[in-house]
Design an enzyme around this catalytic site. Structure first.
Site, PDB file in Angstrom:
ATOM      1  N   SER A  68      17.515 -16.547  -5.991  1.00  0.00           N
ATOM      2  CA  SER A  68      17.396 -15.178  -6.468  1.00  0.00           C
ATOM      3  C   SER A  68      18.758 -14.574  -6.800  1.00  0.00           C
ATOM      4  CB  SER A  68      16.648 -14.366  -5.400  1.00  0.00           C
ATOM      5  OG  SER A  68      16.272 -13.108  -5.885  1.00  0.00           O
TER       6      SER A  68
ATOM      7  N   HIS B 288       8.144 -16.343  -5.403  1.00  0.00           N
ATOM      8  CA  HIS B 288       9.585 -16.135  -5.250  1.00  0.00           C
ATOM      9  C   HIS B 288      10.101 -16.646  -3.904  1.00  0.00           C
ATOM     10  CE1 HIS B 288      13.186 -14.195  -6.846  1.00  0.00           C
ATOM     11  NE2 HIS B 288      13.465 -13.782  -5.617  1.00  0.00           N
TER      12      HIS B 288
END
Length: 407
Positions: free
Chosen positions: A173, A378
């Protein structure tokens, strides 16, 4: 699926606990929320590393602007060090809290020399040579400073200690975005990274769905409120709001039903088989690990303006800082380090359209993997229960294909 508006409201309320002046009420409730925690929820990084057979070495890294960052090493025989960089509101813990099934321990078990960095403001990097972390000035940083100051200091320390000429990086990320900032603003560092494996790459945020898009849109309002009340840290690990959040979300009554299903899953994508209730209690006691409101606002600007650009201080301040009324774009054409992009179909933070856009802007992307598992979200890149089966083989294949770094 929970309506985005519900998750948005709940998370905003929690993040604003200290701003809403409810401290006395929550202080009375907090002691009543007692629950027995799994051991791994109570251990810090060095304790977890020792428990899983790889006692870590700890290094302190001083940045050019005086922040003191904690860097860990799980020593191995690999000739090229591997640096793991965490995401937003996270820390090095993210790579190890799955124990034997975590990436850091798996790499170490296979003989790799593993290094794990922490960026300023998180639980392990909340010190400065001169500034007090209780003061405003300490928290005046965005993602730009993480890429421009923190990352080069960490890379230089790893290369100094190992004697290597370059290193391999794996980011998650935000831990990838800082490499793009580094490569574009300090292009000499591109040659120090032989490969970046970008898990859930964050850069452009053009296609971000609700509720994340709502957080981005309201970020200016939240920043203004927090600034007026003199609060500049966002969920710092030892702060009241974070302590309350951990306590609340560790309670059996609220943990999975409210905190996981109503708050976390709408943000990272629903995938309950990979983020089970027992592990969620471990996760929530390690993350959020703290950052600045300014960092959150910078992401908001990237999403609202649809530009991967430097922090926008406002017209007059931009003129002083950049000699321009608008912040300059990061020149991704200067990011010449090899980049392998790993994306998921069920990732609202790193939407496929945005990863495609990033791919088109990187001059030296070497691979683009869209994970075949439809529910891959994610968080699965670092917290998934079955990463060893569905993710690690791709990582090792990429390492061996582009770096040939056999221990």
């Amino acid at each position: 699926m929970t309506p985005p508006s519900a998750s948005s409201f709940i998370l905003i309320i929690i993040s604003l606990i200290p701003l809403l002046k409810f401290n006395l009420v929550f202080a009375k409730i907090l002691p009543t929320l007692t629950t027995e925690l799994p051991e791994d929820a109570t251990l810090n990084f060095t304790e977890l590393a020792r428990k899983y057979g790889h006692p870590s070495e700890t290094y302190q890294v001083e940045t050019q602007d005086g922040y003191l960052l904690e860097l860990y090493n799980l020593p191995g025989k690999g000739r090229i060090p591997i640096l793991l960089m965490h995401g937003f509101l996270d820390s090095s813990d993210t790579w190890i809290i799955r124990g034997e099934d975590s990436l850091a321990i798996n790499l170490a078990n296979n003989g790799y020399d593993v290094w794990l960095g922490n960026t300023r403001g998180n639980r392990y990097s909340c010190k400065h040579t001169e500034l007090d972390s209780r003061g405003r000035q300490f928290w005046q940083f965005s993602i730009h400073e993480l890429g421009y100051y923190d990352l080069p200091a960490i890379i230089d320390k790893v290369l100094l200690e190992t004697g290597a000429e370059d290193l391999t990086a794996i980011g998650h990320s935000q831990g990838n975005a800082i490499f793009y900032i580094l490569g574009s603003t300090r292009p000499e560092y591109n040659k120090k990274v032989n490969l970046l494996i970008a898990l859930a790459p964050i850069c452009f945020m053009h296609h971000t769905p609700s509720p994340v898009s709502i957080y981005l849109k309201v970020s200016p309002v939240l920043i203004e409120i927090s600034s007026k009340l003199g609060i500049y840290d966002l969920l710092r690990y030892d702060g009241f709001a974070n302590k309350w959040f951990r306590k609340f979300c560790s309670h059996a009554m609220f943990s999975y039903t409210i905190c996981a299903k109503l708050i976390i899953f709408p943000i990272i994508g629903f995938d309950t088989p990979e983020l089970d209730a027992e592990f969620f209690t471990v996760l929530i006691n390690h993350m959020p690990a703290g950052t600045s409101w300014m960092n959150f606002e910078h992401f908001g600007q990237i999403g609202i303006n649809k530009k991967f650009a430097r922090y926008d201080y406002g017209v007059s301040a931009n003129l002083r800082e950049y000699n321009s009324t608008t912040p300059p774009l990061y020149e991704l054409k200067k990011v010449t380090m090899p980049v392998a992009l790993f994306a998921g179909r069920n990732d609202p933070l790193s939407a496929l359209g945005d990863v495609e856009l990033l791919k088109d802007h990187l001059p030296n992307y070497v691979d683009f993997l869209v994970h075949p598992r439809k529910q891959f979200n994610h968080g699965d890149h670092v917290w998934g229960a079955h990463m060893k089966k569905y993710l690690f083989p791709y990582i090792y294949e990429t390492l061996n294909r582009f770096v040939n770094n056999y221990p």
